[in-house]
Write a protein that holds these residues in place. Structure first.
Motif, PDB file in Angstrom:
ATOM      1  N   ALA A  98       0.819  -1.215   0.000  1.00 60.26           N
ATOM      2  CA  ALA A  98       0.000   0.000   0.000  1.00 60.26           C
ATOM      3  C   ALA A  98       0.851   1.261   0.000  1.00 60.26           C
ATOM      4  O   ALA A  98       0.533   2.242  -0.684  1.00 60.26           O
ATOM      5  N   PHE A  99       1.934   1.280   0.779  1.00 60.03           N
ATOM      6  CA  PHE A  99       2.771   2.474   0.851  1.00 60.03           C
ATOM      7  C   PHE A  99       3.399   2.761  -0.509  1.00 60.03           C
ATOM      8  O   PHE A  99       3.411   3.910  -0.968  1.00 60.03           O
ATOM      9  N   ASP A 100       3.933   1.720  -1.162  1.00 59.58           N
ATOM     10  CA  ASP A 100       4.524   1.905  -2.485  1.00 59.58           C
ATOM     11  C   ASP A 100       3.501   2.457  -3.469  1.00 59.58           C
ATOM     12  O   ASP A 100       3.785   3.373  -4.242  1.00 59.58           O
ATOM     13  N   GLU A 101       2.305   1.873  -3.440  1.00 57.19           N
ATOM     14  CA  GLU A 101       1.253   2.319  -4.350  1.00 57.19           C
ATOM     15  C   GLU A 101       0.855   3.757  -4.057  1.00 57.19           C
ATOM     16  O   GLU A 101       0.650   4.564  -4.968  1.00 57.19           O
ATOM     17  N   ALA A 102       0.748   4.099  -2.775  1.00 53.58           N
ATOM     18  CA  ALA A 102       0.366   5.463  -2.407  1.00 53.58           C
ATOM     19  C   ALA A 102       1.423   6.467  -2.875  1.00 53.58           C
ATOM     20  O   ALA A 102       1.086   7.536  -3.399  1.00 53.58           O
ATOM     21  N   MET A 103       2.709   6.144  -2.691  1.00 52.15           N
ATOM     22  CA  MET A 103       3.756   7.065  -3.128  1.00 52.15           C
ATOM     23  C   MET A 103       3.778   7.179  -4.652  1.00 52.15           C
ATOM     24  O   MET A 103       4.053   8.257  -5.200  1.00 52.15           O
ATOM     25  N   ARG A 104       3.490   6.099  -5.346  1.00 56.82           N
ATOM     26  CA  ARG A 104       3.409   6.168  -6.809  1.00 56.82           C
ATOM     27  C   ARG A 104       2.284   7.116  -7.230  1.00 56.82           C
ATOM     28  O   ARG A 104       2.446   7.922  -8.153  1.00 56.82           O
ATOM     29  N   GLN A 105       1.154   7.011  -6.544  1.00 49.05           N
ATOM     30  CA  GLN A 105       0.038   7.896  -6.857  1.00 49.05           C
ATOM     31  C   GLN A 105       0.350   9.339  -6.475  1.00 49.05           C
ATOM     32  O   GLN A 105      -0.078  10.279  -7.162  1.00 49.05           O
ATOM     33  N   VAL A 106       1.099   9.541  -5.390  1.00 47.50           N
ATOM     34  CA  VAL A 106       1.503  10.901  -4.996  1.00 47.50           C
ATOM     35  C   VAL A 106       2.346  11.532  -6.094  1.00 47.50           C
ATOM     36  O   VAL A 106       2.127  12.691  -6.492  1.00 47.50           O
ATOM     37  N   ARG A 107       3.298  10.780  -6.620  1.00 46.01           N
ATOM     38  CA  ARG A 107       4.153  11.321  -7.688  1.00 46.01           C
ATOM     39  C   ARG A 107       3.342  11.635  -8.937  1.00 46.01           C
ATOM     40  O   ARG A 107       3.567  12.664  -9.594  1.00 46.01           O
ATOM     41  N   ARG A 108       2.402  10.751  -9.276  1.00 45.90           N
ATOM     42  CA  ARG A 108       1.551  11.014 -10.442  1.00 45.90           C
ATOM     43  C   ARG A 108       0.714  12.265 -10.217  1.00 45.90           C
ATOM     44  O   ARG A 108       0.536  13.082 -11.130  1.00 45.90           O
ATOM     45  N   HIS A 109       0.198  12.406  -9.003  1.00 43.05           N
ATOM     46  CA  HIS A 109      -0.613  13.593  -8.679  1.00 43.05           C
ATOM     47  C   HIS A 109       0.223  14.866  -8.802  1.00 43.05           C
ATOM     48  O   HIS A 109      -0.237  15.868  -9.382  1.00 43.05           O
ATOM     49  N   LEU A 110       1.440  14.847  -8.285  1.00 48.18           N
ATOM     50  CA  LEU A 110       2.298  16.030  -8.367  1.00 48.18           C
ATOM     51  C   LEU A 110       2.639  16.348  -9.809  1.00 48.18           C
ATOM     52  O   LEU A 110       2.633  17.518 -10.223  1.00 48.18           O
ATOM     53  N   ASP A 111       2.934  15.313 -10.603  1.00 43.20           N
ATOM     54  CA  ASP A 111       3.258  15.534 -12.021  1.00 43.20           C
ATOM     55  C   ASP A 111       2.084  16.141 -12.772  1.00 43.20           C
ATOM     56  O   ASP A 111       2.241  17.087 -13.551  1.00 43.20           O
ATOM     57  N   ARG A 112       0.889  15.575 -12.537  1.00 43.20           N
ATOM     58  CA  ARG A 112      -0.294  16.091 -13.242  1.00 43.20           C
ATOM     59  C   ARG A 112      -0.584  17.524 -12.831  1.00 43.20           C
ATOM     60  O   ARG A 112      -0.919  18.368 -13.664  1.00 43.20           O
ATOM     61  N   ALA A 113      -0.470  17.805 -11.520  1.00 47.60           N
ATOM     62  CA  ALA A 113      -0.781  19.144 -11.030  1.00 47.60           C
ATOM     63  C   ALA A 113       0.166  20.180 -11.623  1.00 47.60           C
ATOM     64  O   ALA A 113      -0.244  21.272 -12.019  1.00 47.60           O
ATOM     65  N   VAL A 114       1.448  19.839 -11.731  1.00 47.31           N
ATOM     66  CA  VAL A 114       2.423  20.772 -12.305  1.00 47.31           C
ATOM     67  C   VAL A 114       2.212  20.897 -13.807  1.00 47.31           C
ATOM     68  O   VAL A 114       2.279  21.985 -14.382  1.00 47.31           O
ATOM     69  N   GLY A 115       1.918  19.759 -14.475  1.00 42.99           N
ATOM     70  CA  GLY A 115       1.741  19.776 -15.925  1.00 42.99           C
ATOM     71  C   GLY A 115       0.532  20.560 -16.378  1.00 42.99           C
ATOM     72  O   GLY A 115       0.488  21.070 -17.501  1.00 42.99           O
ATOM     73  N   HIS A 116      -0.489  20.701 -15.522  1.00 42.25           N
ATOM     74  CA  HIS A 116      -1.722  21.400 -15.905  1.00 42.25           C
ATOM     75  C   HIS A 116      -1.597  22.906 -15.747  1.00 42.25           C
ATOM     76  O   HIS A 116      -2.541  23.617 -16.043  1.00 42.25           O
ATOM     77  N   ARG A 117      -0.463  23.345 -15.208  1.00 39.58           N
ATOM     78  CA  ARG A 117      -0.341  24.793 -14.990  1.00 39.58           C
ATOM     79  C   ARG A 117       0.585  25.415 -16.016  1.00 39.58           C
ATOM     80  O   ARG A 117       1.507  24.817 -16.479  1.00 39.58           O
TER      81      ARG A 117
END
Length: 764
Positions: A745-764
């Motif tokens: 779960a921790f690995d999956e959560a951190m993977r999703q955190v990185r994807r979230h950060l990438d998407r958030a930066v890419g949309h701006r």
């Protein structure tokens, strides 16, 4: 304000004799009744074996010996308790530890067999509980030193507990199969209880001043310099780096509290019994440093984007953008978090219900605590490292709740852990990049216990209760010594081993059920096809048409479902053809040939009727009705259309509605994606999103040999979706399926955190 308000009680110790008595009480409470729990499961196993016809030559002997054991159950329980208590006497040196005066004697064969079995069991348990046993032994060493005694044998170690068991039963004359059953059952029961016992004993010793490395001669811990005081990125050999670059240590001790081999989280030098971990190579250290740097860069870009877009109120944003203020030291923030740690987690529980609110709630809470300690929020602010730690913990916990099927009850459990994990993030950055970190492993275990767990069964409720209890213990005991997380993980993981076995069995049941439905569907399809072919013949007598459409078709389905039933299938098909031929003979009024044919078919017709559930009398009655109908040559003949059989209960229809849009044509799939889906293997993890936007991690549990469909199950082994490669390709093409969900779960959560950060930066 100093960061040393917490952990003051570590310097005081409870009387060692009182500690031993309390440990003995716990041991007897957990283990004292073990002999009485063994006989019932053994008896059940023997009954199962007798039904299978296994071990017939020994059944009577084993049952007789087991009956004798049951008669002496109370005696065995008392003897076992005395043996456990004897271990504590030996630890206190109340008995002579040396065996020099013990006379030599011959060992009979029975005792030798017990001793050999005991050695094997001891080795198994020592391997399974190596880590918590090391901790117990280290803390008991401190107890021995406090009593001014030489170190004694661990009274609750596997050696002592197996010896107690052997001494209890060694005089019983048992047949070898029963002795083997007895040892197996004892190992099972002991393994079920030891994780909890060791966790409680370690916590008890630690909270009463007997932590690892807390010997009488140890000097107090020098005041700790923080990262901000020494300059960002500098290495403090006694306490890690805070949330900066990883400590350039040649070992992996930083992952267990930031302590080097010569230091311990509670101060002083680590005891020699601490298990040595393999040294980290320079490339491993460099990789971790690079991963942390990338994560920080993502986080800073995301946070700057939030500030530019005014997505968060300035009052709750990182405060270095406001008027110049003194940055709080890490030890000050840790002290504030320690002050608040035991308070009700209601604010965090509410924040977890709304995505993106947890970081704001953590900052509000810490500001309030700082104010109570005299640190005015109008004059102080968090440092960059502290903001990073807060945001990463918030994003981590948000990701866990977004991407895992966690029930409402789990929200408060996780909320309780928020501040302890903020403290871990502040003092030990490796938690975000090192898989074997104790705090990380504990969060994996807690998520495994809670995900999809609605507490329907007693086992599920017990698992939730234990996870809740462990979260409360973390809050009560965590003072920057991450060994608390490791002990808690060992305890919960021992209990989860049973859960994993249940999940494995559930997966097997789901696969068998799916395969059974597919075989039934295929058999019915073949039977319907055979029936349509025979009803396409010239018109039949109504009784013959009814017989073919109902009992014969049902009989054909049952025959097709039997393994290796090709001969029976041909026989069943021949019966249908023979009845059609008999009807033709009746229509041509060829009575003698008809009578001969029906006499020859009678056994098969009765067998066919019996397969529909008719007893012998009813089957004979049905046979008589068929004969009467055929004996009337002028009976009306007509083709009876075959009504479809009732459809097998199939979950696929509901699943398709949940994941595929109505009317979606499977032929519109992407062939490239479908080919990629065909490369999936059992054990591969996916992440699915249904039409309502709910995400779930799913594992390929089985691939159908009949239809090539993939059976997907959730983390509890329950069926989620049985889909063809083409259907999975459609989901992937719509962005609602991704391959490679992490098992932990921790690995999956951190993977999703990185994807979230990438998407958030890419949309701006």
């Amino acid at each position: 304000m100093s960061g040393h308000l917490h952990g003051v009680a570590q310097g005081t110790r409870t009387d060692p004799l009182r500690m031993l008595e309390e440990i003995k009480r716990l041991a007897l409470e957990h283990l004292g009744g073990l002999p009485g729990t063994l006989y019932g499961p053994i008896e059940d196993a023997m009954k199962v074996d007798s039904l299978k016809g296994d071990g017939k030559n020994h059944q009577y002997e084993e049952q007789a010996a087991l009956w004798v054991l049951r008669q002496h159950q109370a005696t065995h329980v008392m003897a076992f308790r005395q043996q456990v208590a004897k271990g504590f006497d030996e630890f206190r040196a109340l008995r002579i530890r040396s065996g020099g005066e013990v006379p030599m004697r011959l060992v009979d064969e029975n005792q030798l067999e017990f001793d050999l079995a005991g050695e094997r069991l001891t080795e198994s348990l020592c391997g399974r509980y190596a880590r918590p046993l090391d901790m117990v032994q280290g803390r008991l060493l401190a107890v021995s030193e406090a009593m001014h005694l030489a170190p004694g044998p661990n009274p609750i170690g596997p050696q002592r507990l197996v010896a107690a068991f052997v001494e209890t039963f060694v005089d019983a004359q048992l047949p070898e199969p029963l002795r083997a059953r007895l040892f197996r059952q004892y190992e099972y029961e002991l393994a079920r209880l030891l994780g909890d016992l060791y966790g409680r004993v370690n916590t008890l010793l630690s909270s009463n001043g007997y932590g690892v490395g807390m010997g009488p001669s140890l000097s107090p811990k020098p005041p700790r310099e923080t990262v901000r005081e020494r300059g960002y990125g500098d290495f403090d050999p006694n306490h890690g780096t805070g949330f900066g670059e990883p400590a350039p240590s040649a070992n992996a001790y930083g992952a267990y509290g930031g302590a080097s081999p010569g230091s311990a989280p509670n101060g002083g030098h680590a005891a020699q019994h601490e298990p040595q971990r393999p040294p980290m190579s320079p490339s491993d250290i460099a990789a971790m440093a690079s991963e942390l740097a990338d994560l920080r860069s993502q986080l800073h870009a995301w946070r700057e984007g939030l500030m530019r877009s005014d997505a968060v109120p300035h009052a709750h944003a990182p405060q270095r953008t406001m008027a110049p203020r003194r940055e709080l030291r890490i030890d000050e923030v840790v002290s504030v978090a320690s002050l608040l740690q035991a308070e009700p987690p209601d604010a965090f529980a509410r924040a977890l219900a709304v995505s993106g609110r947890l970081g704001e709630s953590i900052r509000d809470h810490l500001h309030d605590g700082a104010r109570r300690l005299g640190l005015n929020p109008d004059q102080t602010c968090f440092s960059a490292e502290e903001d990073d730690a807060i945001d990463l913990v918030a994003l981590l916990f948000d990701s866990l709740f977004r991407n895992h099927a966690l029930q409402d009850r789990a929200r408060r459990l996780y909320a309780r852990l928020v501040l302890p994990y903020v403290k871990v993030a502040l003092t030990d950055n490796e938690v975000f990049v090192k898989r074997e970190h104790p705090a990380r492993r504990l969060l994996d275990a807690i998520t495994e216990a809670c995900e999809g767990n609605d507490g329907e069964t007693p086992q599920d409720r017990e698992l939730l209760d234990r996870a809740t209890e462990i979260s409360q213990r973390i809050v009560a005991d965590y003072n920057e010594d991450v060994a608390v997380f490791e002990m808690a993980h060992a305890e919960l993981d021992a209990m989860l081993s049973q859960q994993r076995r249940r999940v494995e069995l559930q997966e097997q049941r789901a696969a068998k059920a799916t395969y059974g439905r597919e075989r039934l569907g295929a058999a019915r399809s073949q039977a319907d096809s055979a029936l349509r072919e025979r009803l396409a013949e010239p018109p039949l007598t109504q009784a013959v048409a009814d017989f073919l459409a109902m009992p014969w078709r049902h009989h054909l389905v049952q025959t097709l479902l039997r393994e290796g039933g090709e001969a029976r299938r041909d026989e069943a098909l021949s019966l249908g053809d023979a009845l059609i031929e008999a009807d033709r003979l009746a229509a041509e009024q060829r009575g003698r040939e008809l009578a001969d044919r029906l006499i020859a078919l009678q056994p098969l017709i009765v067998q066919c009727l019996a397969s529909s559930g008719l007893d012998d009398s009813a089957a004979q009655h049905g046979m008589a009705g068929l004969v009467r109908a055929l004996a009337t040559p002028d009976s009306a003949r007509r083709t009876r259309p075959a009504s479809p059989l009732p459809a097998a209960e199939d979950e696929a229809v509901e699943e398709t509605r949940r994941y595929l849009p109505p009317g979606k044509d499977v032929s519109q799939h992407d062939p490239v994606l479908a080919e990629r889906m065909r490369g999936l293997d059992p054990g591969d993890w996916l992440r699915l999103t249904d039409l309502q936007g709910e995400q779930i991690a799913a594992k390929v549990a089985w691939v159908s040999p009949l239809t090539s469909r993939y059976l997907l199950v959730n983390r509890r082994g329950l069926r989620v979706f049985a889909a063809s490669p083409e259907e999975l390709a459609i989901l992937a093409g719509e962005g609602r399926l991704s391959i490679g969900a992490e098992r932990n779960a921790f690995d999956e959560a951190m993977r999703q955190v990185r994807r979230h950060l990438d998407r958030a930066v890419g949309h701006r």
